[in-house]
Design a protein around this motif. Structure first.
Motif, PDB file in Angstrom:
ATOM      1  N   PHE A 115      11.346   8.457  -3.124  1.00  0.00           N
ATOM      2  CA  PHE A 115      11.157   9.721  -3.688  1.00  0.00           C
ATOM      3  C   PHE A 115      10.711  10.673  -2.692  1.00  0.00           C
ATOM      4  CE2 PHE A 115      10.082   6.797  -7.086  1.00  0.00           C
ATOM      5  CZ  PHE A 115      10.694   7.228  -8.092  1.00  0.00           C
ATOM      6  N   PRO A 116      11.686  11.353  -1.698  1.00  0.00           N
ATOM      7  CA  PRO A 116      11.428  12.084  -0.766  1.00  0.00           C
ATOM      8  C   PRO A 116      11.009  13.311  -1.210  1.00  0.00           C
ATOM      9  CG  PRO A 116      13.736  11.890  -1.060  1.00  0.00           C
ATOM     10  CD  PRO A 116      13.272  10.869  -1.995  1.00  0.00           C
ATOM     11  N   LYS A 117      11.070  13.977  -2.314  1.00  0.00           N
ATOM     12  CA  LYS A 117      10.473  15.076  -2.891  1.00  0.00           C
ATOM     13  C   LYS A 117       9.043  15.024  -3.610  1.00  0.00           C
ATOM     14  CE  LYS A 117      14.663  17.522  -3.223  1.00  0.00           C
ATOM     15  NZ  LYS A 117      15.587  18.486  -4.093  1.00  0.00           N
ATOM     16  N   GLY A 118       8.802  13.756  -3.748  1.00  0.00           N
ATOM     17  CA  GLY A 118       7.186  13.323  -4.240  1.00  0.00           C
ATOM     18  C   GLY A 118       7.643  12.452  -5.518  1.00  0.00           C
ATOM     19  N   ALA A 119       6.733  11.410  -5.728  1.00  0.00           N
ATOM     20  CA  ALA A 119       6.505  10.705  -6.857  1.00  0.00           C
ATOM     21  C   ALA A 119       5.562  11.437  -7.408  1.00  0.00           C
ATOM     22  CB  ALA A 119       6.557   9.262  -6.736  1.00  0.00           C
ATOM     23  N   HIS A 120       5.238  10.787  -8.879  1.00  0.00           N
ATOM     24  CA  HIS A 120       4.062  11.540  -9.689  1.00  0.00           C
ATOM     25  C   HIS A 120       2.813  11.033  -8.976  1.00  0.00           C
ATOM     26  CE1 HIS A 120       5.949  13.621 -13.021  1.00  0.00           C
ATOM     27  NE2 HIS A 120       6.960  12.740 -12.877  1.00  0.00           N
ATOM     28  N   GLN A 121       1.812  11.975  -8.856  1.00  0.00           N
ATOM     29  CA  GLN A 121       0.648  11.849  -8.270  1.00  0.00           C
ATOM     30  C   GLN A 121      -0.101  10.468  -8.688  1.00  0.00           C
ATOM     31  OE1 GLN A 121      -2.529  11.763  -9.312  1.00  0.00           O
ATOM     32  NE2 GLN A 121      -3.812  12.179  -7.098  1.00  0.00           N
ATOM     33  N   PRO A 122      -0.260  10.111  -9.878  1.00  0.00           N
ATOM     34  CA  PRO A 122      -1.127   8.977 -10.353  1.00  0.00           C
ATOM     35  C   PRO A 122      -0.035   7.608  -9.557  1.00  0.00           C
ATOM     36  CG  PRO A 122       0.019   9.819 -12.085  1.00  0.00           C
ATOM     37  CD  PRO A 122       0.224  10.929 -11.178  1.00  0.00           C
ATOM     38  N   VAL A 123       1.044   7.742  -9.511  1.00  0.00           N
ATOM     39  CA  VAL A 123       1.846   6.382  -9.162  1.00  0.00           C
ATOM     40  C   VAL A 123       1.420   6.315  -7.723  1.00  0.00           C
ATOM     41  CG1 VAL A 123       4.330   5.397  -8.932  1.00  0.00           C
ATOM     42  CG2 VAL A 123       3.679   6.754 -10.858  1.00  0.00           C
ATOM     43  N   VAL A 124       1.372   7.546  -6.852  1.00  0.00           N
ATOM     44  CA  VAL A 124       1.364   7.488  -5.671  1.00  0.00           C
ATOM     45  C   VAL A 124      -0.315   6.897  -5.415  1.00  0.00           C
ATOM     46  CG1 VAL A 124       0.960   8.818  -3.348  1.00  0.00           C
ATOM     47  CG2 VAL A 124       3.040   9.134  -4.930  1.00  0.00           C
ATOM     48  N   LEU A 125      -1.140   7.264  -6.086  1.00  0.00           N
ATOM     49  CA  LEU A 125      -2.325   7.016  -6.014  1.00  0.00           C
ATOM     50  C   LEU A 125      -2.554   5.696  -6.157  1.00  0.00           C
ATOM     51  CD1 LEU A 125      -5.611   7.703  -5.904  1.00  0.00           C
ATOM     52  CD2 LEU A 125      -5.517   8.320  -8.544  1.00  0.00           C
ATOM     53  N   GLY A 126      -2.015   4.987  -7.094  1.00  0.00           N
ATOM     54  CA  GLY A 126      -2.099   3.640  -7.334  1.00  0.00           C
ATOM     55  C   GLY A 126      -1.534   2.506  -6.237  1.00  0.00           C
ATOM     56  N   VAL A 127      -0.481   3.063  -5.576  1.00  0.00           N
ATOM     57  CA  VAL A 127       0.305   2.444  -4.269  1.00  0.00           C
ATOM     58  C   VAL A 127      -0.548   2.600  -3.258  1.00  0.00           C
ATOM     59  CG1 VAL A 127       2.286   2.300  -3.072  1.00  0.00           C
ATOM     60  CG2 VAL A 127       2.495   2.628  -5.366  1.00  0.00           C
ATOM     61  N   ALA A 128      -1.341   3.926  -3.087  1.00  0.00           N
ATOM     62  CA  ALA A 128      -2.413   4.046  -1.993  1.00  0.00           C
ATOM     63  C   ALA A 128      -3.521   3.318  -2.227  1.00  0.00           C
ATOM     64  CB  ALA A 128      -2.434   5.652  -2.003  1.00  0.00           C
ATOM     65  N   ALA A 129      -3.850   2.798  -3.383  1.00  0.00           N
ATOM     66  CA  ALA A 129      -5.165   2.272  -3.460  1.00  0.00           C
ATOM     67  C   ALA A 129      -4.735   0.634  -3.182  1.00  0.00           C
ATOM     68  CB  ALA A 129      -5.430   2.145  -5.210  1.00  0.00           C
ATOM     69  N   ARG A 130      -3.506   0.173  -3.525  1.00  0.00           N
ATOM     70  CA  ARG A 130      -3.327  -1.165  -2.907  1.00  0.00           C
ATOM     71  C   ARG A 130      -3.206  -1.135  -1.525  1.00  0.00           C
ATOM     72  NH1 ARG A 130      -0.487  -4.915  -5.896  1.00  0.00           N
ATOM     73  NH2 ARG A 130       1.071  -5.398  -3.937  1.00  0.00           N
ATOM     74  N   ALA A 131      -2.883  -0.128  -0.685  1.00  0.00           N
ATOM     75  CA  ALA A 131      -2.650   0.037   0.588  1.00  0.00           C
ATOM     76  C   ALA A 131      -4.165  -0.085   1.268  1.00  0.00           C
ATOM     77  CB  ALA A 131      -1.764   1.033   1.139  1.00  0.00           C
ATOM     78  N   ALA A 132      -5.063   0.534   0.537  1.00  0.00           N
ATOM     79  CA  ALA A 132      -6.459   0.556   1.026  1.00  0.00           C
ATOM     80  C   ALA A 132      -7.433  -0.549   0.646  1.00  0.00           C
ATOM     81  CB  ALA A 132      -7.105   1.979   0.335  1.00  0.00           C
ATOM     82  N   GLY A 133      -6.751  -1.390  -0.231  1.00  0.00           N
ATOM     83  CA  GLY A 133      -7.473  -2.714  -0.629  1.00  0.00           C
ATOM     84  C   GLY A 133      -8.419  -2.346  -1.685  1.00  0.00           C
ATOM     85  N   ILE A 134      -7.958  -1.425  -2.647  1.00  0.00           N
ATOM     86  CA  ILE A 134      -8.611  -1.104  -3.880  1.00  0.00           C
ATOM     87  C   ILE A 134      -8.124  -1.616  -5.142  1.00  0.00           C
ATOM     88  CG2 ILE A 134      -9.405   1.003  -5.302  1.00  0.00           C
ATOM     89  CD1 ILE A 134      -9.613   2.737  -2.607  1.00  0.00           C
ATOM     90  N   GLY A 135      -8.983  -2.137  -6.143  1.00  0.00           N
ATOM     91  CA  GLY A 135      -8.419  -2.589  -7.238  1.00  0.00           C
ATOM     92  C   GLY A 135      -7.974  -1.680  -8.346  1.00  0.00           C
ATOM     93  N   PRO A 136      -7.209  -2.290  -9.394  1.00  0.00           N
ATOM     94  CA  PRO A 136      -6.991  -1.238 -10.452  1.00  0.00           C
ATOM     95  C   PRO A 136      -8.088  -0.563 -11.167  1.00  0.00           C
ATOM     96  CG  PRO A 136      -6.850  -3.443 -11.276  1.00  0.00           C
ATOM     97  CD  PRO A 136      -7.013  -3.604  -9.650  1.00  0.00           C
ATOM     98  N   GLU A 137      -9.310  -1.118 -11.377  1.00  0.00           N
ATOM     99  CA  GLU A 137     -10.298  -0.651 -11.932  1.00  0.00           C
ATOM    100  C   GLU A 137     -10.714   0.820 -11.228  1.00  0.00           C
ATOM    101  OE1 GLU A 137     -10.252  -3.730 -11.425  1.00  0.00           O
ATOM    102  OE2 GLU A 137     -10.205  -4.647 -13.485  1.00  0.00           O
ATOM    103  N   ASP A 138     -10.744   0.552 -10.029  1.00  0.00           N
ATOM    104  CA  ASP A 138     -11.235   1.590  -9.013  1.00  0.00           C
ATOM    105  C   ASP A 138     -10.217   2.674  -8.941  1.00  0.00           C
ATOM    106  OD1 ASP A 138     -13.857   0.729  -8.661  1.00  0.00           O
ATOM    107  OD2 ASP A 138     -13.431  -0.198  -6.854  1.00  0.00           O
ATOM    108  N   ALA A 139      -9.146   2.272  -8.899  1.00  0.00           N
ATOM    109  CA  ALA A 139      -7.918   3.196  -8.938  1.00  0.00           C
ATOM    110  C   ALA A 139      -7.826   4.008 -10.072  1.00  0.00           C
ATOM    111  CB  ALA A 139      -6.545   2.614  -8.600  1.00  0.00           C
ATOM    112  N   ALA A 140      -8.228   3.630 -11.194  1.00  0.00           N
ATOM    113  CA  ALA A 140      -8.335   4.217 -12.458  1.00  0.00           C
ATOM    114  C   ALA A 140      -9.453   5.320 -12.568  1.00  0.00           C
ATOM    115  CB  ALA A 140      -8.504   3.259 -13.840  1.00  0.00           C
TER     116      ALA A 140
END
Length: 225
Positions: A115-140
């Motif tokens: 998605f070179p023009k950008g994926a939806h913000q909450p989707v990016v947020l969840g993937v970023a949370a995975r990269a940061a070592g954050i679980g689903p509850e905290d991402a939510a």
């Protein structure tokens, strides 16, 4: 899970671009729906239980490792307004830049390529949370809080509302945020369990969608959305 990383991701100073968006508050102020703290609280409550719930569930599902392409399509289907879809993707693109610089990740790189023009913000947020070592509850939680804190901060600027009053609104909504996050994570786990993206919430907020389209047509505005 890293709670310290959560603080970095949820910090309003994290350069994810949210300061340029009002979450629909600017249109609501212009329409007379927000005139003070009471109206702001009603607006944020409605936003939390609709767009906030949807975003939190998408972020939690992405943090659980659900295919981000399918989640992006689900986000598109749950955002009727073209203006709000565009705003979400712009926010996603900015968040992606910040997240890749902060937590380098093959998953983030792959999503950026897709998605070179950008994926939806909450989707990016969840993937970023995975990269940061954050679980689903905290991402939510991060997503749910963002869904109301942006509008509260914008209203302080739009109406010169007392920041103490705006913060009080967020504090009073905290128990409801807990409930929204619980529902969002349960739905996300249902997707992992085989329900597919259709198991995610699809709560609608017609006034937000209409306001987003009206706002996008203004020749002069303080916020991008």
């Amino acid at each position: 899970m890293s709670r310290a990383a959560l603080l970095v991701l949820a910090d309003g100073r994290f350069p994810a671009g949210g300061h340029a968006h009002s979450g629909g508050a600017e249109a609501a102020v212009k329409a007379g729906l927000i005139t003070g703290a009471e109206g702001l609280e009603a607006f944020c409550r409605g936003r939390l239980h609709t767009a906030g719930l949807v975003s939190a569930a998408l972020a939690a599902a992405a943090a659980l490792g659900v295919d981000p392409s399918s989640l992006d399509a689900a986000a598109d289907a749950r955002t009727p307004s073209a203006a709000l879809r565009g705003a979400s993707r712009k926010l996603g693109r900015q968040l992606m830049r910040a997240a890749r610089a902060t937590w380098p990740s093959e998953e983030l790189d792959a999503l950026a390529r897709e998605f070179p023009k950008g994926a939806h913000q909450p989707v990016v947020l969840g993937v970023a949370a995975r990269a940061a070592g954050i679980g689903p509850e905290d991402a939510a939680y991060c997503s749910a809080y963002e869904s109301v804190s942006g509008a509260a901060g914008a209203t302080v600027r739009l109406l010169s509302l007392d920041p103490f009053d705006a913060t009080g609104v967020l504090a009073r909504l905290a128990p409801e945020m807990d409930g929204v996050v619980g529902a969002a994570v349960a739905a996300a786990r249902g997707v992992v369990g085989g329900g597919g993206p259709g198991a995610l919430p699809a709560a609608s907020a017609p006034l937000l969608e209409i306001g987003g389209e009206v706002h996008a047509a203004w020749p002069v505005r303080l916020f991008a959305s």
